[in-house]
Design a protein around this motif. Structure first.
Motif, mmCIF file in Angstrom:
data_model
loop_
_atom_site.group_PDB
_atom_site.id
_atom_site.type_symbol
_atom_site.label_atom_id
_atom_site.label_comp_id
_atom_site.label_asym_id
_atom_site.label_seq_id
_atom_site.Cartn_x
_atom_site.Cartn_y
_atom_site.Cartn_z
ATOM 1 N N MET A 176 4.384 9.281 -5.805
ATOM 2 C CA MET A 176 5.090 8.046 -6.174
ATOM 3 C C MET A 176 4.129 7.046 -6.822
ATOM 4 O O MET A 176 4.550 6.199 -7.610
ATOM 5 C CB MET A 176 5.786 7.428 -4.948
ATOM 6 N N ASP A 177 2.842 7.163 -6.499
ATOM 7 C CA ASP A 177 1.842 6.329 -7.198
ATOM 8 C C ASP A 177 1.816 6.715 -8.690
ATOM 9 O O ASP A 177 1.801 5.848 -9.561
ATOM 10 C CB ASP A 177 0.460 6.538 -6.549
ATOM 11 N N VAL A 178 1.844 8.020 -8.951
ATOM 12 C CA VAL A 178 1.883 8.490 -10.347
ATOM 13 C C VAL A 178 3.093 7.880 -11.060
ATOM 14 O O VAL A 178 2.979 7.306 -12.155
ATOM 15 C CB VAL A 178 1.990 10.035 -10.418
ATOM 16 N N THR A 180 4.816 5.254 -10.327
ATOM 17 C CA THR A 180 4.706 3.796 -10.473
ATOM 18 C C THR A 180 3.744 3.440 -11.611
ATOM 19 O O THR A 180 4.001 2.506 -12.376
ATOM 20 C CB THR A 180 4.233 3.150 -9.148
ATOM 21 N N HIS A 181 2.630 4.184 -11.727
ATOM 22 C CA HIS A 181 1.705 3.926 -12.844
ATOM 23 C C HIS A 181 2.440 4.083 -14.177
ATOM 24 O O HIS A 181 2.322 3.237 -15.064
ATOM 25 C CB HIS A 181 0.522 4.909 -12.823
ATOM 26 N N ALA A 182 3.147 5.206 -14.296
ATOM 27 C CA ALA A 182 3.810 5.487 -15.570
ATOM 28 C C ALA A 182 4.860 4.412 -15.870
ATOM 29 O O ALA A 182 4.953 3.913 -17.003
ATOM 30 C CB ALA A 182 4.448 6.872 -15.521
ATOM 31 N N ASN A 245 4.176 -4.698 -9.191
ATOM 32 C CA ASN A 245 4.368 -3.678 -8.153
ATOM 33 C C ASN A 245 3.001 -3.369 -7.523
ATOM 34 O O ASN A 245 2.836 -3.338 -6.302
ATOM 35 C CB ASN A 245 4.984 -2.421 -8.784
ATOM 36 N N HIS A 246 2.000 -3.154 -8.396
ATOM 37 C CA HIS A 246 0.654 -2.863 -7.893
ATOM 38 C C HIS A 246 0.015 -4.095 -7.251
ATOM 39 O O HIS A 246 -0.651 -3.976 -6.226
ATOM 40 C CB HIS A 246 -0.241 -2.287 -9.000
ATOM 41 N N SER A 247 0.187 -5.250 -7.869
ATOM 42 C CA SER A 247 -0.416 -6.468 -7.303
ATOM 43 C C SER A 247 0.056 -6.664 -5.863
ATOM 44 O O SER A 247 -0.730 -7.013 -4.975
ATOM 45 C CB SER A 247 -0.007 -7.698 -8.109
ATOM 46 N N PRO A 259 -0.582 3.111 3.112
ATOM 47 C CA PRO A 259 -1.196 3.873 2.022
ATOM 48 C C PRO A 259 -0.711 3.388 0.649
ATOM 49 O O PRO A 259 0.467 3.033 0.486
ATOM 50 C CB PRO A 259 -0.763 5.314 2.292
ATOM 51 N N HIS A 260 -1.630 3.396 -0.302
ATOM 52 C CA HIS A 260 -1.385 2.777 -1.608
ATOM 53 C C HIS A 260 -0.080 3.256 -2.276
ATOM 54 O O HIS A 260 0.761 2.449 -2.680
ATOM 55 C CB HIS A 260 -2.596 3.062 -2.500
ATOM 56 N N GLY A 261 0.086 4.574 -2.380
ATOM 57 C CA GLY A 261 1.269 5.097 -3.064
ATOM 58 C C GLY A 261 2.549 4.768 -2.310
ATOM 59 O O GLY A 261 3.598 4.500 -2.906
ATOM 60 N N ALA A 263 3.065 2.104 -0.405
ATOM 61 C CA ALA A 263 3.378 0.680 -0.625
ATOM 62 C C ALA A 263 4.046 0.511 -1.990
ATOM 63 O O ALA A 263 5.055 -0.203 -2.129
ATOM 64 C CB ALA A 263 2.097 -0.151 -0.553
ATOM 65 N N ASN A 264 3.522 1.199 -2.995
ATOM 66 C CA ASN A 264 4.143 1.128 -4.323
ATOM 67 C C ASN A 264 5.577 1.631 -4.287
ATOM 68 O O ASN A 264 6.477 1.024 -4.863
ATOM 69 C CB ASN A 264 3.358 1.999 -5.310
ATOM 70 N N ALA A 265 5.774 2.769 -3.619
ATOM 71 C CA ALA A 265 7.094 3.392 -3.596
ATOM 72 C C ALA A 265 8.127 2.469 -2.940
ATOM 73 O O ALA A 265 9.246 2.311 -3.435
ATOM 74 C CB ALA A 265 7.012 4.715 -2.837
#
Ligand SMILES: NC(=O)c1ccc[n+]([C@@H]2O[C@H](COP(=O)([O-])OP(=O)(O)OC[C@H]3O[C@@H](n4cnc5c(N)ncnc54)[C@H](O)[C@@H]3O)[C@@H](O)[C@H]2O)c1
Ligand SMILES: [Fe+2]
Length: 384
Positions: A176-178, A180-182, A245-247, A259-261, A263-265
């Motif tokens: 889900m981090d991938v 969110t980046h995209a 989203n990342h901030s 975990p980072h991903g 939290a993004n998800a």
């Protein structure tokens, strides 16, 4: 004027790790985390270095969400050993640690310019090709991205063999981090066609292969695809940057160790609705902001295009929520069990300040106020 370049040379595909037998460096420091060493995975690297007669030392004290004091310890180790190259093996935490250590060791007078070879063992951060390194400050309870071209790895080696052991929960979070980046790169104010093309392919792969990799970690084809998607999304956001989203996720990682991903998800459904000005109560409008069209394109790539703009944005939000449920990712902070409601709400004003100041915020397609960010954090507590 715009420019686009990929400075990191990327080796990928079956046996990509064999590149290690050809690297033109003799004295190497491997920077990794304890899992990579204890699981024996490190031998996939050391065997190749032994074969070509390299001298190496292993620094294995990387911890998730690397805190600044651990980076300082690594800098000391680098200054003592004085390698020609660093080989960073691990998830985003190991690669980010190595980037930070090399940066500070260089500033503090390392004798030689050190090459950095990044070998990701998760399909998530894309850190192997980015000029970002996310460091935590446990005292201030913030996580901040360092951003500098000098952080870019010299080479990246993408060998999906290393990701086979990633357990389902980490496959879900990092996948889900991938995504969110995209997505964030795609709607960023800095987006252009080069970054957009990279995002579109990464999103298409996530749509087809993330659930497969989650459901069956030994599905080699899905693992290979997600490993490539992670790198493509890294290239996309390295060029177009990210958004709130990342901030906001950085603060949840720093304070509550989510975990980072993950939290993004959890944030994604809220951020898509915020950025598009479309909620479940919205009525159709004559015109929509630019980013709405981009979200619609993403929905189309995922095969979700629906009756009209509003129903399509809702379908995109529903797809993200579907993915979270399918992969057992919590939908809200209450479900994570990481903090009490009182602790969480008490932290919101400071998290909002830090999110506003985060390096990812200026490229968000909608300019947020502190109240906007606080409102999203508040609603993220409980979705029921
Ligand atoms: N530099 C960037 O561009 C960038 C982008 C996004 C996120 N990040 C940062 O990266 C970090 C997160 O990285 P991550 O999501 O890759 O997780 P991670 O590196 O923190 O690793 C998470 C866990 O997975 C384990 N692990 C790693 N590889 C494994 C494998 N092959 N098999 C089994 N377990 C394995 C690790 O030991 C660790 O316990 C965060 O600090 C985040 O802020 C950096
Ligand atoms: Fe990320």
């Amino acid at each position: 004027m715009n420019s686009f370049d990929i400075k990191t040379k990327i080796y990928f595909g079956d046996n990509a790790l064999d590149r290690l037998t050809d690297i033109p460096y003799q004295k190497i420091m491997i920077i990794t985390d304890p899992f990579v060493v204890q699981s024996g995975m490190i031998e996939l690297v050391t065997r190749r270095l032994d074969k070509s007669g390299k001298e190496y030392s292993i620094y294995k004290d990387v911890v998730p969400d690397p805190p600044i004091e651990k980076v300082v310890l690594g800098v000391k180790a680098l200054l003592e050993y004085q390698p020609e190259a660093i080989v960073a093996v691990g998830g985003g935490s190991a690669i980010d640690s190595a980037k930070g250590m090399r940066e500070f060791a260089t500033k503090l007078g390392a004798k030689e310019e050190m090459a950095l070879i990044a070998i990701p063992t998760t399909s998530g951060t894309g850190s192997e090709v980015t000029s970002f390194s996310v460091i935590s400050d446990p005292v201030e309870q913030i996580k901040y991205p360092l951003v500098s071209e000098s952080l870019l790895p010299t080479e990246a080696i993408l060998d999906a063999e290393l990701t086979r052991s990633v357990p389902p929960a980490i496959t879900a979070d990092t996948g889900m981090d991938v995504f969110t980046h995209a997505l964030e790169a795609y709607v960023s104010t800095e987006n252009q066609e080069f970054a957009a093309a990279l995002s579109e392919k990464a999103i298409e792969i996530c749509g087809s292969f993330l659930l497969r990799a989650y459901l069956d970690g030994s599905d080699t084809h899905a693992r290979k695809k997600m490993h490539i998607a992670s790198c493509l999304a890294g290239l996309a956001f390295n060029s177009a940057s990210l958004g709130i989203n990342h901030s906001m996720a950085h603060q949840l990682g720093a304070r509550f160790h989510i975990p980072h991903g993950r939290a993004n998800a959890m944030l994604l459904p809220f951020i898509i609705q915020y950025n598009s000005y479309i909620s479940k109560h919205s009525r159709s409008q004559k015109e929509y902001p630019k980013q709405v069209k981009k979200y619609v394109t993403i929905a189309r790539i995922l095969g979700l295009q629906n009756f009209n703009t509003i129903t399509t944005i809702r379908a995109l939000v529903a797809w993200v929520q579907f993915m979270l449920r399918e992969m057992d990712i919590p939908l809200c902070i209450a479900q994570t069990g990481k903090c009490t409601k009182e602790e969480y709400f008490a932290a919101i004003p400071a998290m909002a300040d830090a999110a506003l100041a985060d390096a990812c915020t200026p490229t968000n397609p909608r300019v947020p106020t502190k109240d906007d960010i606080m409102d999203i954090y508040e609603r993220l507590w409980d979705v029921n």
